[in-house]
Write a protein that holds these residues in place. Structure first.
Motif, PDB file in Angstrom:
ATOM      1  N   HIS A 105      17.888  -8.817  -3.684  1.00 41.20           N
ATOM      2  CA  HIS A 105      18.507  -7.876  -4.646  1.00 41.20           C
ATOM      3  C   HIS A 105      18.988  -8.591  -5.864  1.00 41.20           C
ATOM      4  O   HIS A 105      19.350  -9.652  -5.943  1.00 41.20           O
ATOM      5  CB  HIS A 105      19.688  -7.127  -4.015  1.00 41.20           C
ATOM      6  CG  HIS A 105      19.263  -6.265  -2.880  1.00 41.20           C
ATOM      7  ND1 HIS A 105      18.524  -5.127  -3.062  1.00 41.20           N
ATOM      8  CD2 HIS A 105      19.462  -6.371  -1.543  1.00 41.20           C
ATOM      9  CE1 HIS A 105      18.304  -4.548  -1.882  1.00 41.20           C
ATOM     10  NE2 HIS A 105      18.873  -5.315  -0.964  1.00 41.20           N
ATOM     11  N   SER A 107      12.202  -5.729   5.046  1.00 39.69           N
ATOM     12  CA  SER A 107      13.113  -4.647   5.408  1.00 39.69           C
ATOM     13  C   SER A 107      14.563  -5.123   5.483  1.00 39.69           C
ATOM     14  O   SER A 107      14.835  -6.252   5.894  1.00 39.69           O
ATOM     15  CB  SER A 107      12.697  -4.060   6.765  1.00 39.69           C
ATOM     16  OG  SER A 107      13.576  -3.039   7.140  1.00 39.69           O
ATOM     17  N   GLU A 108      15.461  -4.218   5.118  1.00 41.63           N
ATOM     18  CA  GLU A 108      16.903  -4.472   5.243  1.00 41.63           C
ATOM     19  C   GLU A 108      17.304  -4.637   6.708  1.00 41.63           C
ATOM     20  O   GLU A 108      18.296  -5.294   7.007  1.00 41.63           O
ATOM     21  CB  GLU A 108      17.697  -3.318   4.623  1.00 41.63           C
ATOM     22  CG  GLU A 108      17.745  -3.325   3.118  1.00 41.63           C
ATOM     23  CD  GLU A 108      18.563  -4.477   2.550  1.00 41.63           C
ATOM     24  OE1 GLU A 108      19.516  -4.948   3.192  1.00 41.63           O
ATOM     25  OE2 GLU A 108      18.213  -4.913   1.440  1.00 41.63           O
ATOM     26  N   GLU A 109      16.534  -4.049   7.619  1.00 41.82           N
ATOM     27  CA  GLU A 109      16.860  -4.157   9.046  1.00 41.82           C
ATOM     28  C   GLU A 109      16.854  -5.606   9.530  1.00 41.82           C
ATOM     29  O   GLU A 109      17.442  -5.912  10.572  1.00 41.82           O
ATOM     30  CB  GLU A 109      15.871  -3.342   9.901  1.00 41.82           C
ATOM     31  CG  GLU A 109      16.118  -1.855   9.862  1.00 41.82           C
ATOM     32  CD  GLU A 109      15.186  -1.100   8.927  1.00 41.82           C
ATOM     33  OE1 GLU A 109      14.999   0.096   9.151  1.00 41.82           O
ATOM     34  OE2 GLU A 109      14.648  -1.712   7.973  1.00 41.82           O
ATOM     35  N   LYS A 157       6.331   2.004   9.973  1.00 36.84           N
ATOM     36  CA  LYS A 157       7.104   2.867   9.070  1.00 36.84           C
ATOM     37  C   LYS A 157       8.154   3.656   9.837  1.00 36.84           C
ATOM     38  O   LYS A 157       9.278   3.835   9.371  1.00 36.84           O
ATOM     39  CB  LYS A 157       6.180   3.821   8.314  1.00 36.84           C
ATOM     40  CG  LYS A 157       5.418   3.169   7.199  1.00 36.84           C
ATOM     41  CD  LYS A 157       4.536   4.167   6.472  1.00 36.84           C
ATOM     42  CE  LYS A 157       3.772   3.519   5.347  1.00 36.84           C
ATOM     43  NZ  LYS A 157       2.900   4.479   4.639  1.00 36.84           N
ATOM     44  N   THR A 193      10.763  -1.940   2.592  1.00 36.43           N
ATOM     45  CA  THR A 193      10.299  -1.786   1.216  1.00 36.43           C
ATOM     46  C   THR A 193       8.832  -2.179   1.087  1.00 36.43           C
ATOM     47  O   THR A 193       8.154  -1.751   0.164  1.00 36.43           O
ATOM     48  CB  THR A 193      11.145  -2.636   0.246  1.00 36.43           C
ATOM     49  OG1 THR A 193      11.146  -3.989   0.707  1.00 36.43           O
ATOM     50  CG2 THR A 193      12.571  -2.113   0.192  1.00 36.43           C
ATOM     51  N   PRO A 251      12.423   2.330   8.923  1.00 35.50           N
ATOM     52  CA  PRO A 251      12.446   3.311   7.826  1.00 35.50           C
ATOM     53  C   PRO A 251      12.973   2.753   6.504  1.00 35.50           C
ATOM     54  O   PRO A 251      12.685   3.311   5.448  1.00 35.50           O
ATOM     55  CB  PRO A 251      13.345   4.424   8.359  1.00 35.50           C
ATOM     56  CG  PRO A 251      14.144   3.803   9.455  1.00 35.50           C
ATOM     57  CD  PRO A 251      13.305   2.697  10.024  1.00 35.50           C
ATOM     58  N   ARG A 252      13.709   1.648   6.548  1.00 42.36           N
ATOM     59  CA  ARG A 252      14.239   1.058   5.316  1.00 42.36           C
ATOM     60  C   ARG A 252      13.337  -0.032   4.758  1.00 42.36           C
ATOM     61  O   ARG A 252      13.705  -0.720   3.794  1.00 42.36           O
ATOM     62  CB  ARG A 252      15.640   0.511   5.587  1.00 42.36           C
ATOM     63  CG  ARG A 252      16.623   1.639   5.912  1.00 42.36           C
ATOM     64  CD  ARG A 252      17.980   1.193   6.438  1.00 42.36           C
ATOM     65  NE  ARG A 252      18.536   0.009   5.825  1.00 42.36           N
ATOM     66  CZ  ARG A 252      19.462  -0.741   6.384  1.00 42.36           C
ATOM     67  NH1 ARG A 252      19.940  -0.425   7.566  1.00 42.36           N
ATOM     68  NH2 ARG A 252      19.940  -1.795   5.773  1.00 42.36           N
TER      69      ARG A 252
END
Length: 109
Positions: free
Chosen positions: A109, A71-73, A43, A50, A47-48
């Protein structure tokens, strides 16, 4: 005949599975300290994210984990690069593990 209890079953389970006592306790706990620790590190590192799911697949003794992280990362990175990112985040914890399964993905998305 005596009533069944986890403590009474532990020696039998150890013989059957060849696991140390601390591993047999996994069946009776909802989440291990190791799972909580690895989850917290992920986490902080992602941090991004989901989704982060950490499962001790060694029976609860912390020898092997399965990690699912979305994660978007990870966007525009190859799978091997995504796994390297997870390995880097957990490099200290990995030293005490026998194995790690990593499943990474990017949110749709």
């Amino acid at each position: 005949m005596a009533a069944w209890s986890p403590a009474a079953a532990a020696p039998l389970l150890r013989r059957i599975r060849g696991l140390p006592l601390r591993c047999t306790r996994r069946m009776f706990a909802s989440q291990t300290e190791g799972e909580l620790k690895v989850t917290q590190i992920l986490k902080e590192s992602f941090p991004r994210a989901t989704t982060i799911k950490v499962t001790d697949i060694s029976g609860g003794c912390g020898a092997m984990y399965e990690i699912q992280i979305e994660s978007e990362e990870f966007k525009e990175k190859r799978t091997v690069q995504q796994h390297q990112m997870v390995n880097q985040a957990l490099k200290e914890e990995i030293k005490g593990m026998h194995g790690l399964r990593i499943f990474t993905s990017v949110p749709k998305h």
